[in-house]
Design a protein around this motif. Structure first.
Motif, short mmCIF file in Angstrom:
data_model
loop_
_atom_site.label_atom_id
_atom_site.label_comp_id
_atom_site.label_asym_id
_atom_site.label_seq_id
_atom_site.Cartn_x
_atom_site.Cartn_y
_atom_site.Cartn_z
N GLU A 1 0.87 -1.18 0.00
CA GLU A 1 0.00 0.00 0.00
C GLU A 1 0.91 1.23 0.00
OE1 GLU A 1 -3.80 1.51 2.55
OE2 GLU A 1 -3.12 -0.54 2.86
N PHE A 2 0.53 2.26 -0.75
CA PHE A 2 1.41 3.43 -0.90
C PHE A 2 0.73 4.71 -0.43
CE2 PHE A 2 2.62 0.36 -4.18
CZ PHE A 2 3.93 0.13 -3.80
N ASP A 3 1.58 5.66 -0.08
CA ASP A 3 1.08 6.98 0.33
C ASP A 3 1.71 8.05 -0.56
OD1 ASP A 3 -0.23 8.93 1.74
OD2 ASP A 3 0.82 8.60 3.64
N HIS A 4 1.21 9.27 -0.44
CA HIS A 4 1.76 10.38 -1.22
C HIS A 4 3.22 10.64 -0.86
CE1 HIS A 4 -2.12 11.50 -2.79
NE2 HIS A 4 -2.63 11.47 -1.56
N LEU A 5 3.97 11.14 -1.83
CA LEU A 5 5.38 11.47 -1.57
C LEU A 5 5.52 12.74 -0.74
CD1 LEU A 5 6.91 10.73 -5.09
CD2 LEU A 5 7.29 9.42 -2.99
N LEU A 6 4.51 13.59 -0.82
CA LEU A 6 4.59 14.89 -0.13
C LEU A 6 3.72 14.92 1.12
CD1 LEU A 6 4.23 17.85 -2.67
CD2 LEU A 6 6.25 17.19 -1.35
N LEU A 7 4.20 15.67 2.11
CA LEU A 7 3.41 15.86 3.32
C LEU A 7 2.48 17.07 3.19
CD1 LEU A 7 6.23 15.27 5.92
CD2 LEU A 7 4.24 13.81 5.55
N LYS A 8 2.82 17.95 2.24
CA LYS A 8 2.10 19.21 2.12
C LYS A 8 1.21 19.18 0.89
CE LYS A 8 3.29 24.08 2.31
NZ LYS A 8 4.26 25.11 1.99
N ASP A 9 0.02 19.78 0.98
CA ASP A 9 -0.90 19.76 -0.15
C ASP A 9 -0.29 20.37 -1.39
OD1 ASP A 9 -2.83 18.47 1.19
OD2 ASP A 9 -4.19 20.20 1.43
N LYS A 10 0.27 21.57 -1.21
CA LYS A 10 0.77 22.28 -2.38
C LYS A 10 2.14 22.84 -2.07
CE LYS A 10 -0.96 25.31 -5.95
NZ LYS A 10 -0.22 26.50 -6.22
N LEU A 11 3.11 22.44 -2.87
CA LEU A 11 4.47 22.93 -2.67
C LEU A 11 4.59 24.32 -3.27
CD1 LEU A 11 6.74 21.25 -1.41
CD2 LEU A 11 7.51 20.68 -3.70
N GLU A 12 5.05 25.27 -2.49
CA GLU A 12 5.24 26.62 -3.01
C GLU A 12 6.62 26.70 -3.67
OE1 GLU A 12 2.73 28.59 -3.05
OE2 GLU A 12 1.52 27.36 -1.71
N LYS A 13 6.80 27.69 -4.52
CA LYS A 13 8.06 27.83 -5.26
C LYS A 13 9.27 27.88 -4.34
CE LYS A 13 7.41 28.94 -9.91
NZ LYS A 13 5.98 29.15 -10.09
N THR A 14 9.10 28.50 -3.17
CA THR A 14 10.23 28.67 -2.27
C THR A 14 10.44 27.47 -1.34
OG1 THR A 14 8.69 29.80 -0.81
CG2 THR A 14 10.07 31.19 -2.19
N ASP A 15 9.53 26.52 -1.35
CA ASP A 15 9.66 25.36 -0.46
C ASP A 15 10.77 24.42 -0.92
OD1 ASP A 15 7.60 26.13 1.18
OD2 ASP A 15 6.08 24.90 0.16
N GLN A 16 11.59 23.99 0.03
CA GLN A 16 12.59 22.97 -0.26
C GLN A 16 11.90 21.62 -0.31
OE1 GLN A 16 16.07 22.58 -0.66
NE2 GLN A 16 15.81 24.69 -1.33
N LEU A 17 12.13 20.88 -1.39
CA LEU A 17 11.47 19.58 -1.54
C LEU A 17 11.74 18.66 -0.34
CD1 LEU A 17 9.80 17.66 -3.28
CD2 LEU A 17 11.90 17.00 -4.45
N ASP A 18 13.01 18.57 0.06
CA ASP A 18 13.41 17.66 1.15
C ASP A 18 12.60 17.84 2.42
OD1 ASP A 18 15.32 16.21 -0.07
OD2 ASP A 18 16.95 17.63 0.39
#
Ligand code: ATP
Ligand code: MG
Ligand code: MG
Length: 539
Positions: free
Chosen positions: A461-478
């Motif tokens: 079973e899998f989950d989303h890669l991101l914890l945040k709904d929408k990544l903003e331009k300034t957000d660090q992916l890590d």
């Protein structure tokens, strides 16, 4: 053995119209070969395919927009052709912007000769400021002959040439920034100082490359494209697009804007997708957690569902930021009527149930694989005096309760053996086949313990890669990557699962829908591997 994923196209029942559609339609899908196709590209590809092949009997061009040698690779071209095939999209022609480099060079010369473009050597930063402040370039009135000579030096890569770029002479003070003398030819490393790289198709033949803004309208027109579909962030460039065609006396092309699609807790930028592949966060571009075409199909999304979902978005021009649940619920409606029903019991702490009043040795009966769809075929149900049930079911059962064993009938629980840690290790029950199955609360699935043909499977079973709904331009992916995105449990599966091929979509009773990622014998230690398919609801 069969995979039950249909690739049949849904009937066109969408009512999208383009201007002058009756005069023939040629569309194009223009990916840059710099990554694998993702779900956003799928929207563009389906829309172009729809207008060329469903709304009309026109044609579709797959054009590799390969004007940026730094990022492009043949590997990506091959994957894009392959993945369009997965989506059931067959272009009539495959072309490359790089096929037109000589032609585009000539057209740029023509533009310069007619006073509609000029060579400029302003520092890129100052050029950007001038554009922002709506100031004319100091080179704007340079004579055409001088600009032509510099353009030739650019082509030859001389020291003088390397200082320059070519700009269209449209206007410098328009309220539309896209019209403020856009760059049309440049060195790919112009202003960045990066080491130049050979083009993956034309090698070192060209040092200067047309910009997308310049190449796109020209190649569209030359290739006979009648309708160019573009995402709305290009809307500001529509006037510029038309200006180039007009300035060069080329056939005009209809522009049709559509909204870029995005998904909650998902990133689609190729750079970020590459990052999770390269850091081993996922197992590759086709990992079922990836929003790539390969990833989502591997997760169990059907092409029919994806196409239907994207075409339903069709005409909207507002930025669409979607919840995955809608897409998965479209998918569920497609798979539920055809997914054969199978049974799995979790291996961990499976409870052994001894049955009295039933068969001494195992008996077999044929049952339909789907309760409502006889065309799906029959499976074998094995009855026995010992069966396994899930621990989570065993813990909910009370002594003397009457339960229903699915596909068999009712049974009365006579004894329950509990180990020191609270696990139910064994139950005894007496069959009560005269009991009314509609009167019991608990309908429990089970597998005959003596069935030597039981299979073994890993259920993922899998989950989303991101914890945040929408990544903003300034957000660090890590910072926003979900640390735990998969869960695996071992299960025993019914004997008929051995027939399932990779790609088959099934329902495991009371557990949900799964896609077979590895058939029997193909997974670790010969086990099957199945991926749980989200359904959009709680499951
Ligand atoms: P990326 O950021 O992944 O590089 P891109 O737009 O630069 O995206 P291209 O290869 O140039 O990628 O895209 C090919 C086509 O797909 C273009 O017509 C583009 O507009 C379209 N496209 C890309 N992303 C989306 C999206 N999220 N929704 C709809 N269409 C998209
Ligand atoms: Mg692009
Ligand atoms: Mg891009």
């Amino acid at each position: 053995k069969h995979a039950n994923v249909s690739t049949a196209k849904t009937q066109p029942r969408y009512n999208m119209k383009l201007p002058d559609m009756d005069d023939g339609v040629v569309t194009r899908f223009p990916p840059e070969p710099s990554g694998y196709l993702h779900i956003g590209h799928a929207k563009a590809a389906f829309l172009n395919d729809y207008f060329a092949h469903d709304a009309t009997s026109g044609s579709l061009i797959l054009r590799f927009d390969d004007t940026n040698p730094r990022k492009e690779k043949k590997e990506f071209e091959e994957s894009i052709i392959h993945d369009l095939g997965l989506l059931g999209i067959s272009p009539q022609k495959v072309t490359y912007t790089s096929d037109y480099f000589a032609r585009l060079y000539e057209l740029c010369q023509k533009l310069i000769s007619s006073g509609k473009a000029y060579a400029e050597d302003t520092d890129p930063r100052i050029q950007a400021l001038d554009r922002r402040d709506r100031l004319p370039s100091k080179c704007r009135d340079r004579p055409a002959s001088e600009s032509l000579a510099i353009f030739a030096e650019m082509r030859d890569g001389t020291a003088l040439g390397k200082k320059h770029c070519i700009r269209a002479r449209i206007t410098y003070d328009s309220s539309n920034g896209a019209l403020r003398d856009p760059i049309i030819y440049r060195f790919p490393n112009w202003g960045t100082g990066e080491t130049p790289q050979p083009h993956h198709r034309t090698g070192w033949a060209w040092q200067i490359y047309p910009t997308y803004d310049f190449a796109c309208p020209l190649v569209d027109s030359i290739e006979g494209v009648t309708h160019a579909l573009r995402t709305t962030e290009y809307s500001d460039r529509n006037d510029q697009y038309c200006w180039f065609l007009e300035a060069l006396g080329l056939r005009r092309v209809h522009l049709w804007d559509f909204a870029r699609i995005g998904f909650i807790r998902t990133f689609l930028s190729k750079r970020k997708l590459l990052q999770v592949v390269e850091t081993g966060r996922v197992d590759g571009w086709d990992d079922p957690r990836m929003p790539t075409v390969r990833g989502i199909l591997r997760r169990g999304l059907t092409v029919d569902a994806l196409r239907q979902f994207m075409l339903e978005q069709g005409p909207s021009r507002n930025l669409v930021f979607m919840d995955w649940t809608i897409l998965w619920s479209v998918n569920k409606k497609i798979i539920d009527p055809v997914a054969p029903r199978h049974t799995a019991v979790m291996s961990k702490n499976a409870a052994l149930v001894t049955i009295t009043g039933g068969p001494d040795t195992s008996q077999k009966e044929l049952r339909p694989k789907h309760p409502k769809n006889p065309a799906i075929g029959m499976k074998t149900l094995t009855f026995a005096s010992e069966i396994y049930i899930d621990q989570c079911d065993a813990t909910r059962i009370h002594k003397d309760e009457e339960i229903t064993l699915m596909g068999w009938g009712n049974a009365l629980i006579r004894a329950i053996t509990i180990s020191n840690d609270g696990t139910i290790t064994a139950l005894q029950c007496q069959l009560h086949l005269d009991g009314d199955v509609s009167k019991t609360d608990k309908k429990i699935h089970w597998l005959a313990a003596q069935d030597s043909d039981l299979g073994q499977a890993e259920l993922w079973e899998f989950d989303h890669l991101l914890l945040k709904d929408k990544l903003e331009k300034t957000d660090q992916l890590d910072t926003f990557l979900n640390p735990v995105t998969s869960k695996m449990e071992q299960a025993m599966v019914d004997a008929d699962c051995a027939e399932l091929a990779e790609g088959a979509i099934i329902q495991l009773e009371r557990k949900g829908y799964f896609r077979v990622d590895k058939a029997t014998g193909q997974g670790p230690e010969g086990k099957m591997v199945m991926f749980k398919i989200p359904t959009g609801g709680k499951s």
